[in-house]
Design a protein around this motif. Sequence first.
Motif, PDB file in Angstrom:
ATOM      1  N   UNK A 189      78.528  48.940  37.010  1.00  0.00           N
ATOM      2  CA  UNK A 189      78.991  49.237  38.185  1.00  0.00           C
ATOM      3  C   UNK A 189      80.275  49.317  38.180  1.00  0.00           C
ATOM      4  N   UNK A 190      80.828  50.543  38.736  1.00  0.00           N
ATOM      5  CA  UNK A 190      82.373  50.515  38.921  1.00  0.00           C
ATOM      6  C   UNK A 190      82.642  50.231  40.337  1.00  0.00           C
ATOM      7  N   UNK A 191      83.624  49.132  40.639  1.00  0.00           N
ATOM      8  CA  UNK A 191      84.057  48.751  42.013  1.00  0.00           C
ATOM      9  C   UNK A 191      85.479  48.620  41.978  1.00  0.00           C
ATOM     10  N   UNK A 208      73.254  53.933  29.788  1.00  0.00           N
ATOM     11  CA  UNK A 208      72.123  54.601  30.493  1.00  0.00           C
ATOM     12  C   UNK A 208      72.324  55.199  31.872  1.00  0.00           C
ATOM     13  N   UNK A 209      73.224  54.486  32.596  1.00  0.00           N
ATOM     14  CA  UNK A 209      73.573  54.752  34.117  1.00  0.00           C
ATOM     15  C   UNK A 209      74.707  54.064  34.520  1.00  0.00           C
ATOM     16  N   UNK A 210      75.425  54.709  35.413  1.00  0.00           N
ATOM     17  CA  UNK A 210      76.826  53.952  36.069  1.00  0.00           C
ATOM     18  C   UNK A 210      76.797  54.381  37.429  1.00  0.00           C
ATOM     19  N   UNK A 211      77.072  53.367  38.249  1.00  0.00           N
ATOM     20  CA  UNK A 211      77.038  53.416  39.755  1.00  0.00           C
ATOM     21  C   UNK A 211      78.494  53.360  40.169  1.00  0.00           C
ATOM     22  N   UNK A 241      84.734  56.490  36.817  1.00  0.00           N
ATOM     23  CA  UNK A 241      83.481  56.292  36.933  1.00  0.00           C
ATOM     24  C   UNK A 241      82.749  56.947  35.524  1.00  0.00           C
ATOM     25  N   UNK A 242      83.229  58.111  35.339  1.00  0.00           N
ATOM     26  CA  UNK A 242      83.021  58.984  34.041  1.00  0.00           C
ATOM     27  C   UNK A 242      83.434  58.226  32.813  1.00  0.00           C
ATOM     28  N   UNK A 243      84.668  57.565  32.883  1.00  0.00           N
ATOM     29  CA  UNK A 243      85.035  57.069  31.465  1.00  0.00           C
ATOM     30  C   UNK A 243      84.358  55.501  31.278  1.00  0.00           C
TER      31      UNK A 243
END
Length: 493
Positions: free
Chosen positions: A339-341, A168-171, A158-160
């Motif tokens: 979004x990381x899935x 701005x935002x990652x979920x 997620x951080x990468x």
Amino acid sequence: MGKNKLIIHHIPRSMILSQQQLVADKTLVRLCAKMHKILEFQAVVLAAGKGSRLPDVGGSVSKCLLPVGPYPVLWYSLNMLEKVGFQETMIVVLDEDKSNILNALENCPLKIKYELIDIPSEEDWGTANSLKYISNRVTTDLVVVSGDLITNINLNEVLNLYRKHDAALTTLFFNNGPEEWQKLPGLPNKTKPDRDLVCVDEETQRLVFLASASDFEGNVSIPKLLVKKFESINMYSRLLDAHVYVMKKWIINYFIDADRFTSIKGELIPLIVKKQLSKPKNPAEKKGTSEKNVELFKDIFYYAVDHGYESKIRQMSAYNDHKLGSKPVYCNDTLRCYAHIPDKNTFGIRVNTLSSFCLSNKKIISQWENLTGSPLTDRLHPNSEVKTKQIDETCTVGEKSFVSEKTSIKNTFIAANCTIENKVRLTNCIIMNNVTIKEGCVLQDCIIYTGATLEGNCSLQYCIVGPHHLVSASTAGVHQLYAETTDNMITLG
């Protein structure tokens, strides 16, 4: 001696930084930052939830202290942060729970340093209110983690994603498929789970639409601009929102100044996702100024400003986030949400309902090495006394608990300071602290809360026993709730 001459060399296109090189350079910067003790991220765990979707029979048992296997729920979020290298974190808790949480975490194996920040228990604060409360401690970009999350994901994924695109935002969402059906203890319940409608661009992983399914009575309308802007959008209705958010520091500043948000998930995140379709207004178009021409309310784009060289590097680079079409990189969007899935084999669950509480305990032992990276060695606490040999490998027994010789225990979690007498049979049960189960009791798929006592020869199936409740001898029940009645009890919600 002649004057120095300024010589400007032409930079070949091959020398212009690619996005991959940029990521590598940022990695080097992060390593240098660590050497100088400059934090890239701060972490905060939100553990002040009251568990409104859980049976309100737990009394003073905080949701984040509910037992899952040998440890409370909160431990798993902290362990996830510790595994990716976080050395410290803030934990937001209710003031009435602070001492209990401190005592519980002291008995858990943790290297990460944590600071408990308590908020008023009598106030009905949302998650955005909690972040606002700790905002003066936030000096970097922020990783927000829910205190009820259990997952084996490597948080660096997620951080990468966040780093790669300077988001701005990652979920984080889990695509675990349909919820597993299981028969639950307690009274019958027909409540349907809340669902989100999530749209993600297949090529770029941009999170382009987010809303609650309950907001739509029939058809769902998607803005036309999304279809024009992104070529392949996937819509999901069964994703599990992990409530993990990586966000820019300026987002904190924005919602503090706006002073109109109470929920991160329900209000703040959908607004930021929606604002991706907008563009900053020209100064001439801005409204809402005083007589002295001072702006009364600052739009989100006032805060979303590149303070480094990121925008200039993107202009010089040959990198583009999409392969086809003539659109510029990131479509020139100032705001970008992702979004990381992870794949379906990833284990992810939030312990916020009775169903997820039971399911997490059912699966925790089989998932243990994936979650922690090491086998569970002390299933039976060294300070406990377990005399029975009829206890299988899916069971755990907590500190200072006593289990008699003539008992049969299968897939059951027994917490600390419990007493299990002779001729007791426990199958698929969750037994919390300071519980006494007397001779001859047979329990299947039951939850027994802290301090409860079951007199001899009780026979219970799919039942819940509330804290400090006394169940009379020879009681027989199926799908029953045994608890002290309260005015605000929600049996199953």
